[in-house]
Write an enzyme that holds these catalytic residues in place. Sequence first.
Site, PDB file in Angstrom:
ATOM      1  N   ARG A  70       0.804  -1.216   0.000  1.00 17.52           N
ATOM      2  CA  ARG A  70       0.000   0.000   0.000  1.00 17.52           C
ATOM      3  C   ARG A  70       0.844   1.277   0.000  1.00 17.52           C
ATOM      4  O   ARG A  70       0.539   2.259  -0.654  1.00 17.52           O
ATOM      5  CB  ARG A  70      -0.822   0.024   1.288  1.00 17.52           C
ATOM      6  CG  ARG A  70      -2.246  -0.192   1.053  1.00 17.52           C
ATOM      7  CD  ARG A  70      -3.039  -0.390   2.301  1.00 17.52           C
ATOM      8  NE  ARG A  70      -3.918  -1.510   2.077  1.00 17.52           N
ATOM      9  CZ  ARG A  70      -4.881  -1.537   1.174  1.00 17.52           C
ATOM     10  NH1 ARG A  70      -5.109  -0.494   0.405  1.00 17.52           N
ATOM     11  NH2 ARG A  70      -5.625  -2.598   1.016  1.00 17.52           N
TER      12      ARG A  70
ATOM     13  N   MET B 198     -11.623   5.212  -2.530  1.00 12.77           N
ATOM     14  CA  MET B 198     -11.881   3.845  -2.071  1.00 12.77           C
ATOM     15  C   MET B 198     -10.584   3.065  -1.847  1.00 12.77           C
ATOM     16  O   MET B 198     -10.386   1.987  -2.423  1.00 12.77           O
ATOM     17  CB  MET B 198     -12.765   3.108  -3.084  1.00 12.77           C
ATOM     18  CG  MET B 198     -14.065   3.827  -3.387  1.00 12.77           C
ATOM     19  SD  MET B 198     -15.046   4.146  -1.914  1.00 12.77           S
ATOM     20  CE  MET B 198     -15.694   2.510  -1.647  1.00 12.77           C
ATOM     21  N   ARG B 199      -9.724   3.615  -1.029  1.00 18.06           N
ATOM     22  CA  ARG B 199      -8.463   2.949  -0.702  1.00 18.06           C
ATOM     23  C   ARG B 199      -8.252   2.995   0.801  1.00 18.06           C
ATOM     24  O   ARG B 199      -8.492   4.038   1.422  1.00 18.06           O
ATOM     25  CB  ARG B 199      -7.274   3.698  -1.356  1.00 18.06           C
ATOM     26  CG  ARG B 199      -7.295   3.736  -2.835  1.00 18.06           C
ATOM     27  CD  ARG B 199      -6.706   2.502  -3.462  1.00 18.06           C
ATOM     28  NE  ARG B 199      -5.342   2.247  -3.047  1.00 18.06           N
ATOM     29  CZ  ARG B 199      -4.748   1.056  -3.162  1.00 18.06           C
ATOM     30  NH1 ARG B 199      -5.415   0.032  -3.665  1.00 18.06           N
ATOM     31  NH2 ARG B 199      -3.499   0.883  -2.782  1.00 18.06           N
TER      32      ARG B 199
ATOM     33  N   LEU C  99      -5.712   3.495   3.607  1.00 21.59           N
ATOM     34  CA  LEU C  99      -4.459   4.253   3.554  1.00 21.59           C
ATOM     35  C   LEU C  99      -3.401   3.619   4.450  1.00 21.59           C
ATOM     36  O   LEU C  99      -3.718   3.097   5.521  1.00 21.59           O
ATOM     37  CB  LEU C  99      -4.717   5.685   4.005  1.00 21.59           C
ATOM     38  CG  LEU C  99      -5.772   6.429   3.180  1.00 21.59           C
ATOM     39  CD1 LEU C  99      -6.192   7.711   3.885  1.00 21.59           C
ATOM     40  CD2 LEU C  99      -5.236   6.728   1.786  1.00 21.59           C
TER      41      LEU C  99
ATOM     42  N   ASN D 186     -12.101  13.245   5.863  1.00 23.92           N
ATOM     43  CA  ASN D 186     -12.877  12.300   5.048  1.00 23.92           C
ATOM     44  C   ASN D 186     -14.360  12.505   5.320  1.00 23.92           C
ATOM     45  O   ASN D 186     -14.740  12.997   6.379  1.00 23.92           O
ATOM     46  CB  ASN D 186     -12.487  10.858   5.428  1.00 23.92           C
ATOM     47  CG  ASN D 186     -13.249   9.810   4.645  1.00 23.92           C
ATOM     48  OD1 ASN D 186     -13.387   9.919   3.414  1.00 23.92           O
ATOM     49  ND2 ASN D 186     -13.759   8.794   5.326  1.00 23.92           N
TER      50      ASN D 186
ATOM     51  N   HIS E   6     -18.085  10.373   5.399  1.00 26.49           N
ATOM     52  CA  HIS E   6     -18.626   9.012   5.464  1.00 26.49           C
ATOM     53  C   HIS E   6     -20.148   9.087   5.584  1.00 26.49           C
ATOM     54  O   HIS E   6     -20.670   9.889   6.362  1.00 26.49           O
ATOM     55  CB  HIS E   6     -18.022   8.286   6.675  1.00 26.49           C
ATOM     56  CG  HIS E   6     -18.455   6.868   6.768  1.00 26.49           C
ATOM     57  ND1 HIS E   6     -18.030   5.893   5.887  1.00 26.49           N
ATOM     58  CD2 HIS E   6     -19.324   6.251   7.625  1.00 26.49           C
ATOM     59  CE1 HIS E   6     -18.598   4.739   6.204  1.00 26.49           C
ATOM     60  NE2 HIS E   6     -19.384   4.932   7.250  1.00 26.49           N
TER      61      HIS E   6
HETATM   62  C1  GRF Z   1     -20.089   9.309  -0.543  1.00 31.79           C
HETATM   63  O1  GRF Z   1     -21.269   8.722  -0.067  1.00 31.79           O
HETATM   64  C2  GRF Z   1     -19.074   9.440   0.558  1.00 31.79           C
HETATM   65  O2  GRF Z   1     -19.659   9.678   1.808  1.00 31.79           O
HETATM   66  C3  GRF Z   1     -18.401   8.105   0.557  1.00 31.79           C
HETATM   67  O3  GRF Z   1     -18.319   7.749  -0.805  1.00 31.79           O
HETATM   68  C4  GRF Z   1     -19.355   8.404  -1.529  1.00 31.79           C
HETATM   69  C5  GRF Z   1     -18.692   9.186  -2.626  1.00 31.79           C
HETATM   70  O4  GRF Z   1     -19.637   9.816  -3.460  1.00 31.79           O
HETATM   71  N1  GRF Z   1     -17.126   8.159   1.227  1.00 31.79           N
HETATM   72  P1  GRF Z   1     -19.146  10.915  -4.482  1.00 31.79           P
HETATM   73  O5  GRF Z   1     -18.090  10.262  -5.371  1.00 31.79           O
HETATM   74  O6  GRF Z   1     -18.604  12.062  -3.712  1.00 31.79           O
HETATM   75  O7  GRF Z   1     -20.378  11.283  -5.276  1.00 31.79           O
END
Ligand code: GRF
Length: 219
Positions: A67, A92-93, A95, A109, A111
């Site tokens: 990584r 989507m990684r 870290l 970040n 979520h």
């Molecule tokens: C969002 O729901 C965010 O909270 C999550 O991944 C999604 C990304 O959506 N971490 P986008 O690419 O910003 O439309």
Amino acid sequence: MKKVAILLSGRGSNMVSLVEAMREPDFPAGPCIVISNVPDAPGLTKAASFGVPTAVVPHREFKGQGREAHDRAVTEKIDEAGADVVCLAGYMRVLSPWFVERYAGRIINIHPALLPAFPGLHAQRKALRHGCRVSGATVHFVDAEVDHGPIIVQAAVPVFPTDDEDALSARILQQEHRIYPLALRLLCEDRLIVKGRAVHVKGEQPEMPLSIVSPASDA
Ligand code: GRF
């Protein structure tokens, strides 16, 4: 004026909300680069249409190297762009500890759940499965654990009995687009003080509604 790097892997709607907010004249930061690990992420095209420089560091090219090797290549791009702050926006990684340590206190970040509930993937699905009456979104500092660092801003939304994953995700996403720019502003104005796991906000608090109740009390 702080410079912001945004990391994404997909559609980039949160990136758009951040870049649009940073276009407001009084915003204390501007975007310096959008970086993706996915070469055809739609968010890259959107960033380019705003005139924000983009870069791709495909994680596939680092297969078998660990990584950190990929994270170091991303770091080069972030630092070349002169970023002070890093925003993860659907990146989507997982870290490496090295990366997280390097940007400690200046990497955040978003979520789609009310952390500490439901970290990780499919947060909205998990909230529905648990029969949650309320869910929401969280912006937090990034630490070495996934979706875990000190919470900066949260927004709650009701969960309705008729909701499916798409309906709940859309309701949460609307709030994501409100709170991510707010959290970035507070960070860039140097108004956040982390004490243990809690984040204190210096100065006047942003206005917000007092509460939501779900189901509604007269239901
Ligand atoms: C969002 O729901 C965010 O909270 C999550 O991944 C999604 C990304 O959506 N971490 P986008 O690419 O910003 O439309």
